[in-house]
Design a protein around this motif. Sequence first.
Motif, PDB file in Angstrom:
ATOM      1  N   THR A 446     -78.707 -19.523  23.680  1.00 36.03           N
ATOM      2  CA  THR A 446     -78.021 -19.163  22.718  1.00 36.03           C
ATOM      3  C   THR A 446     -76.834 -18.843  22.752  1.00 36.03           C
ATOM      4  OG1 THR A 446     -78.543 -16.558  23.486  1.00 36.03           O
ATOM      5  CG2 THR A 446     -80.218 -17.891  21.765  1.00 36.03           C
ATOM      6  N   GLN A 447     -75.865 -18.615  21.378  1.00 35.34           N
ATOM      7  CA  GLN A 447     -74.781 -18.628  21.723  1.00 35.34           C
ATOM      8  C   GLN A 447     -73.850 -17.500  22.937  1.00 35.34           C
ATOM      9  OE1 GLN A 447     -72.621 -16.662  18.288  1.00 35.34           O
ATOM     10  NE2 GLN A 447     -70.877 -18.551  18.549  1.00 35.34           N
ATOM     11  N   THR A 448     -72.847 -17.524  24.018  1.00 30.20           N
ATOM     12  CA  THR A 448     -72.721 -16.922  24.719  1.00 30.20           C
ATOM     13  C   THR A 448     -71.526 -16.109  24.137  1.00 30.20           C
ATOM     14  OG1 THR A 448     -71.246 -18.731  25.746  1.00 30.20           O
ATOM     15  CG2 THR A 448     -73.319 -18.784  26.754  1.00 30.20           C
ATOM     16  N   LEU A 449     -71.403 -15.084  25.270  1.00 25.35           N
ATOM     17  CA  LEU A 449     -70.790 -14.258  24.259  1.00 25.35           C
ATOM     18  C   LEU A 449     -69.181 -15.063  24.393  1.00 25.35           C
ATOM     19  CD1 LEU A 449     -68.912 -11.294  24.195  1.00 25.35           C
ATOM     20  CD2 LEU A 449     -69.075 -10.842  26.388  1.00 25.35           C
ATOM     21  N   ALA A 450     -68.670 -15.663  25.442  1.00 26.13           N
ATOM     22  CA  ALA A 450     -67.239 -16.588  25.366  1.00 26.13           C
ATOM     23  C   ALA A 450     -67.540 -16.910  24.203  1.00 26.13           C
ATOM     24  CB  ALA A 450     -66.951 -17.394  26.941  1.00 26.13           C
ATOM     25  N   GLN A 451     -68.634 -18.334  23.796  1.00 28.59           N
ATOM     26  CA  GLN A 451     -68.087 -18.999  22.712  1.00 28.59           C
ATOM     27  C   GLN A 451     -68.298 -17.985  20.987  1.00 28.59           C
ATOM     28  OE1 GLN A 451     -72.024 -20.497  23.085  1.00 28.59           O
ATOM     29  NE2 GLN A 451     -71.620 -22.706  24.583  1.00 28.59           N
ATOM     30  N   GLN A 452     -69.211 -16.938  21.152  1.00 23.51           N
ATOM     31  CA  GLN A 452     -69.156 -15.482  19.983  1.00 23.51           C
ATOM     32  C   GLN A 452     -67.556 -15.396  19.873  1.00 23.51           C
ATOM     33  OE1 GLN A 452     -71.266 -12.934  20.930  1.00 23.51           O
ATOM     34  NE2 GLN A 452     -71.598 -12.348  19.184  1.00 23.51           N
ATOM     35  N   ARG A 453     -66.847 -15.137  20.737  1.00 23.09           N
ATOM     36  CA  ARG A 453     -65.694 -14.946  20.959  1.00 23.09           C
ATOM     37  C   ARG A 453     -65.085 -15.846  20.046  1.00 23.09           C
ATOM     38  NH1 ARG A 453     -64.010  -9.953  24.066  1.00 23.09           N
ATOM     39  NH2 ARG A 453     -65.104  -9.609  25.202  1.00 23.09           N
ATOM     40  N   ALA A 454     -64.491 -16.812  20.615  1.00 23.96           N
ATOM     41  CA  ALA A 454     -63.579 -18.304  19.986  1.00 23.96           C
ATOM     42  C   ALA A 454     -63.965 -19.008  18.605  1.00 23.96           C
ATOM     43  CB  ALA A 454     -64.401 -19.336  21.024  1.00 23.96           C
ATOM     44  N   GLU A 455     -65.547 -18.399  18.247  1.00 24.72           N
ATOM     45  CA  GLU A 455     -65.753 -18.575  16.579  1.00 24.72           C
ATOM     46  C   GLU A 455     -65.678 -17.498  15.882  1.00 24.72           C
ATOM     47  OE1 GLU A 455     -70.084 -20.048  14.963  1.00 24.72           O
ATOM     48  OE2 GLU A 455     -69.963 -18.249  15.438  1.00 24.72           O
ATOM     49  N   ILE A 456     -65.367 -15.817  16.677  1.00 32.26           N
ATOM     50  CA  ILE A 456     -64.492 -15.266  15.755  1.00 32.26           C
ATOM     51  C   ILE A 456     -63.339 -15.166  15.633  1.00 32.26           C
ATOM     52  CG2 ILE A 456     -64.872 -12.746  15.274  1.00 32.26           C
ATOM     53  CD1 ILE A 456     -67.399 -14.084  14.493  1.00 32.26           C
ATOM     54  N   ALA A 457     -62.629 -15.002  16.705  1.00 29.34           N
ATOM     55  CA  ALA A 457     -61.103 -14.918  17.042  1.00 29.34           C
ATOM     56  C   ALA A 457     -60.223 -15.479  15.749  1.00 29.34           C
ATOM     57  CB  ALA A 457     -60.499 -16.313  18.110  1.00 29.34           C
ATOM     58  N   PRO A 458     -60.701 -16.574  14.963  1.00 30.55           N
ATOM     59  CA  PRO A 458     -59.740 -17.081  13.536  1.00 30.55           C
ATOM     60  C   PRO A 458     -59.781 -16.044  12.662  1.00 30.55           C
ATOM     61  CG  PRO A 458     -60.953 -19.034  14.821  1.00 30.55           C
ATOM     62  CD  PRO A 458     -61.305 -17.978  14.903  1.00 30.55           C
ATOM     63  N   LEU A 459     -61.680 -14.918  12.286  1.00 30.83           N
ATOM     64  CA  LEU A 459     -61.692 -14.644  11.092  1.00 30.83           C
ATOM     65  C   LEU A 459     -61.050 -13.650  11.931  1.00 30.83           C
ATOM     66  CD1 LEU A 459     -65.316 -15.363  10.845  1.00 30.83           C
ATOM     67  CD2 LEU A 459     -63.584 -16.494  10.488  1.00 30.83           C
ATOM     68  N   ALA A 460     -60.802 -12.747  12.988  1.00 27.19           N
ATOM     69  CA  ALA A 460     -60.586 -11.582  13.642  1.00 27.19           C
ATOM     70  C   ALA A 460     -58.445 -11.749  13.741  1.00 27.19           C
ATOM     71  CB  ALA A 460     -60.940 -11.241  14.686  1.00 27.19           C
ATOM     72  N   ALA A 461     -58.282 -12.739  12.859  1.00 28.54           N
ATOM     73  CA  ALA A 461     -56.549 -12.606  13.517  1.00 28.54           C
ATOM     74  C   ALA A 461     -56.648 -12.730  11.503  1.00 28.54           C
ATOM     75  CB  ALA A 461     -56.271 -14.002  13.367  1.00 28.54           C
ATOM     76  N   TRP A 462     -57.346 -13.346  10.684  1.00 27.57           N
ATOM     77  CA  TRP A 462     -57.355 -12.912   9.758  1.00 27.57           C
ATOM     78  C   TRP A 462     -57.641 -11.756   8.484  1.00 27.57           C
ATOM     79  CZ3 TRP A 462     -60.361 -11.722   5.041  1.00 27.57           C
ATOM     80  CH2 TRP A 462     -60.019 -12.092   3.850  1.00 27.57           C
ATOM     81  N   VAL A 463     -58.264 -11.024   9.559  1.00 32.27           N
ATOM     82  CA  VAL A 463     -58.493  -9.860   8.794  1.00 32.27           C
ATOM     83  C   VAL A 463     -57.603  -8.960   9.294  1.00 32.27           C
ATOM     84  CG1 VAL A 463     -60.197  -7.928   9.327  1.00 32.27           C
ATOM     85  CG2 VAL A 463     -61.304  -9.896   9.109  1.00 32.27           C
ATOM     86  N   ARG A 464     -57.062  -9.011  10.683  1.00 34.11           N
ATOM     87  CA  ARG A 464     -55.948  -7.918  10.736  1.00 34.11           C
ATOM     88  C   ARG A 464     -54.838  -8.790   9.669  1.00 34.11           C
ATOM     89  NH1 ARG A 464     -57.608  -9.532  16.096  1.00 34.11           N
ATOM     90  NH2 ARG A 464     -56.170 -11.788  15.805  1.00 34.11           N
ATOM     91  N   GLU A 465     -54.341  -9.390   9.652  1.00 38.03           N
ATOM     92  CA  GLU A 465     -53.041  -9.958   8.859  1.00 38.03           C
ATOM     93  C   GLU A 465     -53.110  -9.196   7.457  1.00 38.03           C
ATOM     94  OE1 GLU A 465     -53.638 -14.461   8.358  1.00 38.03           O
ATOM     95  OE2 GLU A 465     -52.650 -14.471  11.167  1.00 38.03           O
ATOM     96  N   ASN A 466     -55.110  -9.291   6.872  1.00 37.87           N
ATOM     97  CA  ASN A 466     -55.171  -9.095   5.285  1.00 37.87           C
ATOM     98  C   ASN A 466     -55.273  -7.116   5.252  1.00 37.87           C
ATOM     99  OD1 ASN A 466     -54.532 -11.509   3.509  1.00 37.87           O
ATOM    100  ND2 ASN A 466     -55.837 -11.984   5.500  1.00 37.87           N
TER     101      ASN A 466
END
Length: 527
Positions: A446-466
């Motif tokens: 299954t997805q590891t924590l590191a892979q999970q963080r890498a996938e979510i990073a662009p979404l988290a940046a968008w959430v902060r910006e908006n």
Amino acid sequence: MTRRLSGIAFWILLGLLLVANAIVMWHSLTALRFWEDEAFNLTVPRNLLAGLGYTSDGTLSGSTLTPFDPRISTGPVVLLPVAGVLAFGVDPVIGARLVPLAYWVLLLVGLGVLGRRIAGPFGALIAVALPLAFNTADSVSPIQGPADLLGEIAAAALIVWALIVLPRRAWLAGLLLGLAVQAKLIALLALPAFAVALFLLTPAAPFWPRLVAALRRSVVPLVFVAAPTVLMELIALASMGFTGYVRHVRALGGFLLSGGQHIEPTTVPQKLGTLAGSWFVPWWLVAVAVVLATIAVVWAAVPARGDAVGIRTLSPSKGSELGRASSAPVAVVSDPQRPRWWGRDPQLLALGFGSAVGLLAFVGWWAQAAQLPLWVRHPAVGVFAFAPIVAAIAVRAAAALWRRRGNMVAPALTRVVAVAVAAVVAVMVAGGVVGDTVRTAQPPTTQTLAQQRAEIAPLAAWVRENDVQWLAAKPWGWPVSAVVLTGAHVGLFDAPAMQHTRTLTPEPCADGAPLVASGGANICPAR
């Protein structure tokens, strides 16, 4: 010479066990994915630090901020320390997981103390090793590892320490059990175990006077058991007001009665089969170990004809508080004034019978509750807390049978049973430790924590910006973890409160292109 070799073997095995635990703990802390139950629990300390009180995002309670959410079954004994750790600005996932990991260490240390009291150094090894052999990671609702942000391991640790202090400080045992309940409400099922243990620790007397004395002794501990829960409920009442508190109690009652699940009824054989298969060894070996351990304990407890020592040949470790009977067999004429075997070592009997009752209470409750799914996480508190103690009792019984003398019909059979019990328990525990450790070195499925963080990073940046405050997760599952990792509040897509909220989902957006996408995750426009 034998004692020296035994000492060397103990230290080698202890070193290997420490290495195995270190590997499993590090893997659980840093590699395992941050799954949805952990994410749901993390909303409470995150909101607390944001000044919103002891409040969840209400993801399963209408998707609005919910004070003292009854669907958060992990309690303040875990979540308040998490808030304290996160207040220092550490990474939310790692910081939150450090608290359950500390409870895991506390659990192992407590089991080591009890295991040594019961059966010496090797009893301690068995007791400390057994939790690693219990596989809770392959369930639909798992405990992936000791660092998961859940309450089961914390509750088990506090129960074990309550057993440690019970003989001398019953009030403290009551307080620890009360804190265990506030780690995981299901810890209330440990009450029968402590009732039996307290009865057996009461000075010997005819049954009814002894029962009355035990009931009197239980009053103060029960007050301390109730104290943490009463305190939390008073805080909830003051926070929500009378009307809000009544709604909270009704919601809590409904959750407890339903188990929070709506599934096809399950049966007792299904539950027992699931439990037997939840180890890193074949189910049949688990069944054999249970049967042989039961035979050994009963056999060792009943004195052989002509054996004046009886249960006293179950020699505890040096310096043990459970008695200091000589391990050497003594053949003497039976003394009518000599106490029965069940009156000679009350602390041992309290641990043995109390742990057996506790384990049966958790497993029995889960097995007969047809509305509960086949998740070994439900009885896990009892398994983690009581099964290692029962295993240590079995080790002590096997040692007693090996040393036993007297006018026995089949002394060879006694030693065969002793060797069989020791061998089966050792194989089960060793196989479990190896299996759990080896699994950490295998390629992740299954997805590891590191892979999970890498996938979510662009979404988290968008959430902060908006400056996005809420996202709806669709469906329940990894989207819940993804929303929490973005920093937004998390609701469920089908909740009325989320009708006009952007949705995080692995599915294509129904109303056109996603606002932002990364990997398999999309943030879709509000409906």
